[in-house]
Motif scaffolding. Structure first.
Motif, PDB file in Angstrom:
ATOM      1  N   MET A 131     -35.329  44.463 -10.408  1.00  0.00           N
ATOM      2  CA  MET A 131     -36.412  44.014  -9.537  1.00  0.00           C
ATOM      3  C   MET A 131     -36.806  42.565  -9.836  1.00  0.00           C
ATOM      4  SD  MET A 131     -40.022  45.995  -8.848  1.00  0.00           S
ATOM      5  CE  MET A 131     -39.165  47.501  -8.365  1.00  0.00           C
ATOM      6  N   ASP A 132     -36.876  42.229 -11.119  1.00  0.00           N
ATOM      7  CA  ASP A 132     -37.238  40.859 -11.501  1.00  0.00           C
ATOM      8  C   ASP A 132     -36.184  39.856 -11.027  1.00  0.00           C
ATOM      9  OD1 ASP A 132     -39.535  41.775 -12.686  1.00  0.00           O
ATOM     10  OD2 ASP A 132     -38.742  41.719 -14.737  1.00  0.00           O
ATOM     11  N   LEU A 133     -34.925  40.198 -11.187  1.00  0.00           N
ATOM     12  CA  LEU A 133     -33.857  39.300 -10.740  1.00  0.00           C
ATOM     13  C   LEU A 133     -33.839  39.184  -9.226  1.00  0.00           C
ATOM     14  CD1 LEU A 133     -30.946  40.342 -13.159  1.00  0.00           C
ATOM     15  CD2 LEU A 133     -32.356  38.276 -13.253  1.00  0.00           C
ATOM     16  N   ALA A 134     -34.159  40.289  -8.530  1.00  0.00           N
ATOM     17  CA  ALA A 134     -34.204  40.257  -7.066  1.00  0.00           C
ATOM     18  C   ALA A 134     -35.328  39.342  -6.581  1.00  0.00           C
ATOM     19  CB  ALA A 134     -34.383  41.665  -6.518  1.00  0.00           C
ATOM     20  N   LYS A 135     -36.492  39.461  -7.209  1.00  0.00           N
ATOM     21  CA  LYS A 135     -37.627  38.624  -6.818  1.00  0.00           C
ATOM     22  C   LYS A 135     -37.331  37.152  -7.030  1.00  0.00           C
ATOM     23  CE  LYS A 135     -41.334  42.019  -7.454  1.00  0.00           C
ATOM     24  NZ  LYS A 135     -42.517  42.407  -8.267  1.00  0.00           N
ATOM     25  N   ALA A 136     -36.594  36.848  -8.098  1.00  0.00           N
ATOM     26  CA  ALA A 136     -36.232  35.453  -8.371  1.00  0.00           C
ATOM     27  C   ALA A 136     -35.341  34.879  -7.286  1.00  0.00           C
ATOM     28  CB  ALA A 136     -35.533  35.357  -9.731  1.00  0.00           C
ATOM     29  N   LYS A 137     -34.671  35.753  -6.535  1.00  0.00           N
ATOM     30  CA  LYS A 137     -33.815  35.313  -5.427  1.00  0.00           C
ATOM     31  C   LYS A 137     -34.474  35.585  -4.076  1.00  0.00           C
ATOM     32  CE  LYS A 137     -29.263  35.222  -7.486  1.00  0.00           C
ATOM     33  NZ  LYS A 137     -27.822  35.409  -7.209  1.00  0.00           N
ATOM     34  N   ASN A 138     -35.772  35.839  -4.113  1.00  0.00           N
ATOM     35  CA  ASN A 138     -36.551  36.082  -2.893  1.00  0.00           C
ATOM     36  C   ASN A 138     -36.072  37.312  -2.117  1.00  0.00           C
ATOM     37  OD1 ASN A 138     -38.278  33.773  -3.208  1.00  0.00           O
ATOM     38  ND2 ASN A 138     -36.574  32.481  -2.518  1.00  0.00           N
TER      39      ASN A 138
END
Length: 372
Positions: free
Chosen positions: A288-295
């Motif tokens: 989830m954190d990595l996904a948010k970093a890629k919007n």
């Protein structure tokens, strides 16, 4: 100068190709239906895998070597899967293969894996034939389809739902899932209300849907892939089938829900990983954190499967050492014991390539999201 331009362009292209090859020192191959009936789920699974691979590469890769995933589109066609695999292994010289999709597709390339000693990590199929007997070069990550179907039928039975029928695609995937359904019926002292099958290459539910409706099922287990299942569910609803519809984890994607449209609500989809919103699992929070970093606003089950499979692939590459080859990758994968993926534990050995054995159920809510 004009006569030299074609040569210059060619030379520049070759130079850029050579530069790219040097940068991507670890080449992993993938043949998958980027287009075709499975495209929506494929896209999300690939996106999930990229989240982790990009994260690893941003930190310098593995041992200073970046990982490149070379993906060829097989359009979910078994012949193209075989052709692409041959290109990836024999012409591109990939270290290993990753996340093929489809049961007959994956079974069709097994002889090539054996011939060239190429490990395949995380095939996106739960065919029991890829688990038993153990295939030396196949490293499963997700649970078998048969476990999913058995769990679904047991759950329906606990709800008092007894009149359950099966609709399945007429190929090795469908036959495999049907075997799981029959095992589930037997375990719950039930009998299938009906078993119907449809053609994989030209699915047509014109006659099938009315036959199913006449049986008045309380539930239908629908085994197939992507667009065919979407069309089939819509046909069943159009024919007057009001019972619960259950399909398998290969359709656990946001794209599948979107394609179903108004027919999505209430459809049960089996799952092979924890809820993509369950922060109790560190692997979900990491993704989830990595996904948010890629919007990327929301994870989907398909994205999470791709993410977890990529983690297993990278672990195998790490264990292959500073100069990995196919044999070292094979040995590295088999050396994995009690690997904590973030709340789920995975082990392999020379006699066990099954990976995880997690199975659960989710229902599509009115908001168009999976709910546990």
């Amino acid at each position: 100068m004009k006569p030299f331009l074609p040569w210059l362009r060619t030379g520049l292209a070759l130079a850029l190709l050579a530069w790219g090859t040097c940068q991507a020192q670890i080449l992993i191959g993938q043949t998958v239906g980027v287009t075709g009936s499975a495209a929506a789920t494929v896209q999300e699974a690939s996106q999930g895998a990229s989240l982790y691979l990009d994260h690893v590469n941003a930190r310098g890769g593995v041992g200073g070597q970046k990982i490149e995933l070379l993906t060829l589109d097989d359009k979910f066609d078994t012949k193209l899967t075989l052709d692409n695999t041959r290109v990836l292994i024999e012409q591109k010289g990939v270290l290993g293969l990753f996340m093929t999709r489809g049961t007959p597709h994956t079974q069709g390339i097994l002889p090539l894996l054996e011939q060239h000693g190429v490990p395949l990590v995380g095939p996106s199929t739960g065919a029991i034939a890829l688990h038993k007997p153990v295939h030396k070069y196949v490293f499963n990550v997700r649970a078998p389809y048969q476990h999913e179907v058995e769990k679904a039928i047991s759950h329906l039975n606990t709800l008092g739902i007894k009149r359950i029928g099966v609709v399945h695609v007429d190929d090795t995937f469908g036959s495999d899932a049907l075997a799981g359904a029959m095992s589930g019926f037997k375990a719950n002292q039930l009998e299938a209300l009906f078993v119907e099958k449809f053609d994989r290459t030209k699915p047509d539910f014109t006659a099938l849907a009315p036959r199913v409706a006449q049986k008045q099922p309380q539930a239908v287990v629908f085994v197939g892939t992507g667009a065919a299942v979407v069309d089939g569910i819509k046909a069943l609803r159009g024919a007057g089938v009001t019972g619960q519809i259950v399909t398998l984890s290969n359709n656990a994607s946001g794209g599948f829900i979107k394609a179903l449209g108004d027919s999505a609500r209430g459809v049960v989809v089996t799952q092979v990983l924890p809820s993509e919103r369950s922060l109790n699992y560190p692997l979900v929070k990491e993704a989830m954190d990595l996904a948010k970093a890629k919007n990327i606003a929301d994870l989907t089950p398909a994205m999470l499967e791709g993410f977890v499979s990529a983690k297993v692939l990278v672990e195998g590459i790490k264990r292959a050492g500073p100069k990995p080859d196919r044999a070292k990758l094979q040995a590295g994968l088999e050396s994995i014991k009690k690997l904590d993926l973030g709340g789920l534990e995975l082990s392999y050995s020379a006699t066990d390539h099954s990976g995880l054995d997690f199975a659960d159920l989710a229902i599509i809510g009115a908001d168009g999201k999976f709910k546990r």
